[in-house]
Design a protein around this motif. Structure first.
Motif, PDB file in Angstrom:
ATOM      1  N   GLN A 201       0.645  -1.108  -0.337  1.00  0.00           N
ATOM      2  CA  GLN A 201       0.024   0.147  -0.253  1.00  0.00           C
ATOM      3  C   GLN A 201       0.841   0.847  -0.040  1.00  0.00           C
ATOM      4  OE1 GLN A 201      -2.128  -0.542   3.565  1.00  0.00           O
ATOM      5  NE2 GLN A 201      -4.174  -1.660   2.518  1.00  0.00           N
ATOM      6  N   ILE A 202       2.332   1.142   0.773  1.00  0.00           N
ATOM      7  CA  ILE A 202       3.004   2.339   1.464  1.00  0.00           C
ATOM      8  C   ILE A 202       4.254   2.232   0.404  1.00  0.00           C
ATOM      9  CG2 ILE A 202       3.894   3.794   2.503  1.00  0.00           C
ATOM     10  CD1 ILE A 202       1.404   5.154   1.849  1.00  0.00           C
ATOM     11  N   GLY A 203       5.644   2.624  -0.040  1.00  0.00           N
ATOM     12  CA  GLY A 203       6.468   2.443  -0.670  1.00  0.00           C
ATOM     13  C   GLY A 203       7.304   4.049  -0.039  1.00  0.00           C
ATOM     14  N   LEU A 204       8.108   3.751   0.704  1.00  0.00           N
ATOM     15  CA  LEU A 204       8.893   4.560   1.372  1.00  0.00           C
ATOM     16  C   LEU A 204      10.505   5.263   0.901  1.00  0.00           C
ATOM     17  CD1 LEU A 204       8.230   3.881   5.153  1.00  0.00           C
ATOM     18  CD2 LEU A 204       6.894   5.758   3.473  1.00  0.00           C
ATOM     19  N   VAL A 205      10.199   6.055   0.579  1.00  0.00           N
ATOM     20  CA  VAL A 205      11.723   5.923  -0.625  1.00  0.00           C
ATOM     21  C   VAL A 205      12.874   6.662  -0.551  1.00  0.00           C
ATOM     22  CG1 VAL A 205      12.878   7.608  -2.914  1.00  0.00           C
ATOM     23  CG2 VAL A 205      10.100   6.840  -2.596  1.00  0.00           C
ATOM     24  N   THR A 206      14.157   5.345  -0.130  1.00  0.00           N
ATOM     25  CA  THR A 206      14.844   5.767  -0.310  1.00  0.00           C
ATOM     26  C   THR A 206      16.254   6.557  -0.708  1.00  0.00           C
ATOM     27  OG1 THR A 206      15.673   3.600  -1.926  1.00  0.00           O
ATOM     28  CG2 THR A 206      15.315   3.449   0.732  1.00  0.00           C
ATOM     29  N   SER A 207      16.244   6.407  -2.422  1.00  0.00           N
ATOM     30  CA  SER A 207      16.759   7.185  -2.927  1.00  0.00           C
ATOM     31  C   SER A 207      16.255   7.443  -4.699  1.00  0.00           C
ATOM     32  CB  SER A 207      18.166   6.544  -3.656  1.00  0.00           C
ATOM     33  OG  SER A 207      17.927   5.429  -3.858  1.00  0.00           O
ATOM     34  N   ILE A 208      16.866   8.461  -5.490  1.00  0.00           N
ATOM     35  CA  ILE A 208      15.946   8.569  -6.294  1.00  0.00           C
ATOM     36  C   ILE A 208      17.160   8.168  -7.649  1.00  0.00           C
ATOM     37  CG2 ILE A 208      14.476  10.744  -7.708  1.00  0.00           C
ATOM     38  CD1 ILE A 208      14.161  11.345  -5.787  1.00  0.00           C
ATOM     39  N   VAL A 324      22.073  11.082  -8.573  1.00  0.00           N
ATOM     40  CA  VAL A 324      21.655  10.044  -7.654  1.00  0.00           C
ATOM     41  C   VAL A 324      21.599  10.939  -6.312  1.00  0.00           C
ATOM     42  CG1 VAL A 324      21.546   7.500  -6.595  1.00  0.00           C
ATOM     43  CG2 VAL A 324      22.491   7.674  -8.816  1.00  0.00           C
ATOM     44  N   THR A 325      20.024  10.367  -5.693  1.00  0.00           N
ATOM     45  CA  THR A 325      20.183  11.247  -4.395  1.00  0.00           C
ATOM     46  C   THR A 325      19.456  10.332  -3.455  1.00  0.00           C
ATOM     47  OG1 THR A 325      19.706  12.974  -5.934  1.00  0.00           O
ATOM     48  CG2 THR A 325      18.358  13.302  -3.544  1.00  0.00           C
ATOM     49  N   HIS A 326      20.445  10.509  -2.523  1.00  0.00           N
ATOM     50  CA  HIS A 326      20.162   9.382  -1.037  1.00  0.00           C
ATOM     51  C   HIS A 326      19.290  10.473  -0.563  1.00  0.00           C
ATOM     52  CE1 HIS A 326      20.431   5.479   1.649  1.00  0.00           C
ATOM     53  NE2 HIS A 326      20.185   6.716   2.040  1.00  0.00           N
ATOM     54  N   SER A 351      13.480   5.046  -6.326  1.00  0.00           N
ATOM     55  CA  SER A 351      12.399   5.390  -7.234  1.00  0.00           C
ATOM     56  C   SER A 351      13.422   5.697  -8.802  1.00  0.00           C
ATOM     57  CB  SER A 351      12.300   6.885  -6.853  1.00  0.00           C
ATOM     58  OG  SER A 351      11.436   7.384  -8.339  1.00  0.00           O
ATOM     59  N   GLY A 352      12.874   5.030  -9.546  1.00  0.00           N
ATOM     60  CA  GLY A 352      13.109   5.055 -10.951  1.00  0.00           C
ATOM     61  C   GLY A 352      12.572   6.136 -12.127  1.00  0.00           C
ATOM     62  N   ALA A 353      11.656   7.709 -10.740  1.00  0.00           N
ATOM     63  CA  ALA A 353      11.511   8.133 -11.609  1.00  0.00           C
ATOM     64  C   ALA A 353      12.587   9.447 -11.224  1.00  0.00           C
ATOM     65  CB  ALA A 353       9.713   8.494 -11.513  1.00  0.00           C
ATOM     66  N   GLY A 354      12.333  10.846 -11.652  1.00  0.00           N
ATOM     67  CA  GLY A 354      12.990  11.348 -11.496  1.00  0.00           C
ATOM     68  C   GLY A 354      11.937  12.683 -10.250  1.00  0.00           C
ATOM     69  N   HIS A 355      12.101  13.062  -9.631  1.00  0.00           N
ATOM     70  CA  HIS A 355      11.337  14.144  -9.176  1.00  0.00           C
ATOM     71  C   HIS A 355      11.711  15.847  -7.851  1.00  0.00           C
ATOM     72  CE1 HIS A 355       8.441  11.018  -8.574  1.00  0.00           C
ATOM     73  NE2 HIS A 355       9.396   9.496  -8.251  1.00  0.00           N
ATOM     74  N   ASP A 356      10.688  16.834  -7.384  1.00  0.00           N
ATOM     75  CA  ASP A 356      11.913  17.699  -6.763  1.00  0.00           C
ATOM     76  C   ASP A 356      12.526  17.251  -6.092  1.00  0.00           C
ATOM     77  OD1 ASP A 356       8.955  19.218  -8.456  1.00  0.00           O
ATOM     78  OD2 ASP A 356      11.104  19.713  -8.893  1.00  0.00           O
ATOM     79  N   SER A 357      11.983  16.327  -5.043  1.00  0.00           N
ATOM     80  CA  SER A 357      12.525  16.149  -3.915  1.00  0.00           C
ATOM     81  C   SER A 357      14.476  15.535  -4.399  1.00  0.00           C
ATOM     82  CB  SER A 357      11.952  14.096  -3.384  1.00  0.00           C
ATOM     83  OG  SER A 357      10.538  14.930  -2.968  1.00  0.00           O
TER      84      SER A 357
END
Ligand code: HGY
Ligand code: MN
Ligand code: MN
Ligand code: MN
Length: 406
Positions: A201-208, A324-326, A351-357
């Motif tokens: 139900q939820i994904g917590l993102v480690t890196s992008i 690559v962002t941790h 994340s395989g997608a890029g994000h503002d994060s």
């Protein structure tokens, strides 16, 4: 979250998506008419709800509920309001409106926060109109943007920006670029198949993932399709096709985790009885390891360089690079505890997608919360997420902001 709050979120998402009525998918390209109407609508909701609203000179909108004790400490949530061409209903928008809903839930159930709560609607993230990505969050974090860059119709970023942002400065809206937040949380759809395939139900993102974007230009000789012998041609499209298949093979051989996409191509003169004289095509390539991206970028340059011949000149220009962002471990761990306490099944993933994060993470503690994408589809009109999953993401974000700001 109550049904009313869920209905309100769905109503708001539906209102913004209805602006693209009659079109295939969502087409909120930065500074386009639908983009202006969407950002105006977000501003109106913010003003109606009593937020302090500020718009910066790129059109990014910051909506604050000042803290009663530590107004200078800012806890932010948000995402981007723009979409790709023929995009989906949730990419970016869910993070903007889900963030607004989470803050509204807290105002209703807990009252005013001790620290300032900020909702950010970034002007542009996708890189779908102008040759640069993340221009909203880059501008907010002080990275330079080339205002002279032009879209495929020759319109400059500066002209489009100035005209569009002027329409956002309505009564009650302040101008400026506010200070950076102490933390930033981005709620987003996964845009891939992992959560849905594993019934999570939820994904917590480690890196992008790191990503790079290029434009390859192939300059041949336009000529008559009927009178030019096959062995005397400088056919730019034939050369482009050769380059693309060569690079695709090289990407597969280099590393199975490397993505290689040619999503955009322009053929000139694009006429059935003329040998193409000029072709440009895009390359979007991503990986979780910068060294692999460096290696592949070298291969791209070599393949393009090597393919020259007397009549065909090829060149390649890299116009975007995000590393690559941790993301922040403590914020992730805190969200893991909340997800467990709320009884949400979850996983931690890259994340395989890029994000503002990945831009915000350079200047402040940043984390992301994913909800599942049905069939893993995104960047397409079929992009979809169930109501229940939309709800769970907002519930987790609400609790995270509650812990941080009260
Ligand atoms: O392209 C991406 O990864 C993002 O959706 N902008
Ligand atoms: Mn996005
Ligand atoms: Mn996107
Ligand atoms: Mn870590």
């Amino acid at each position: 979250m109550t049904t009313t709050q869920l209905n309100q979120l769905s109503h708001r998402i539906g209102t913004i998506n209805a602006l693209s009525k009659g079109e295939v998918g969502q087409n909120r390209l930065v500074y386009s008419p639908t983009w202006i109407s969407a950002q105006q609508q977000v501003i109106n909701w913010g003003l109606q709800l009593g937020f302090d609203v500020t718009v910066d000179d790129f059109g990014t909108t910051y909506m604050d509920i000042p803290g009663t004790v530590h107004p200078d400490q800012i806890i932010a949530a948000g995402s981007h309001i723009d979409t790709v061409a023929q995009g989906g209903r949730f990419d970016g928008l869910y993070g903007v409106l889900g963030g607004l809903q989470a803050i509204e839930n807290l105002l209703e159930s807990v009252g005013r926060p001790k620290k300032t709560l900020r909702l950010i609607s970034f002007s542009e993230e996708e890189g779908s109109r102008f040759p640069d990505t993340f221009t909203g969050s880059k501008h907010y974090t002080g990275q330079p943007i080339n205002l002279a860059m032009t879209d495929p119709n020759g319109v400059s970023f500066e002209d489009a920006r100035r005209n569009a942002v002027a329409k956002l400065k309505i009564t009650g809206v302040k101008s400026g670029r506010p200070e950076l937040p102490s933390t930033f949380t981005e709620l987003h759809i996964e845009q891939g198949p992992r959560l849905i395939d594993h019934h999570l139900q939820i994904g917590l993102v480690t890196s992008i993932v790191g990503q790079r974007r290029f434009t390859v230009t192939v300059k041949g000789i336009a000529n008559h399709a009927g009178t030019t012998p096959m062995d005397e041609r400088a056919d730019a499209l034939e050369m482009a096709v050769t380059l693309i298949s060569d690079l695709s093979q090289q990407a597969h051989q280099l590393d199975k985790g490397l993505t290689f996409t040619v999503g955009e191509m322009h053929i000139s003169p694009n006429t059935s009885n003329v040998i193409p004289g000029l072709v440009t095509f895009s390359i979007d390539t991503r990986h979780n390891n910068e060294a692999v991206l460096d290696q592949f970028e070298q291969i791209i340059n070599q393949v393009v360089e090597r393919s020259q011949d007397t009549n065909i000149i090829n060149s390649v220009n890299r116009w975007a690079k995000s590393d690559v962002t941790h993301l922040d471990d403590q914020l992730l761990a805190a969200n893991q505890k909340i997800a467990d306490r709320l009884g949400f099944s979850s996983t931690q993933l890259a994340s395989g997608a890029g994000h503002d994060s990945q831009i915000m993470a350079k200047v402040t503690r940043t984390t992301m919360i994913f909800v599942p994408s049905i069939n893993g589809i995104s960047h397409a009109p079929e992009e979809n997420t169930s109501q229940e999953d939309l709800l769970r993401g907002v519930e987790l974000l609400t609790e995270s902001l509650h812990q941080q700001a009260y």
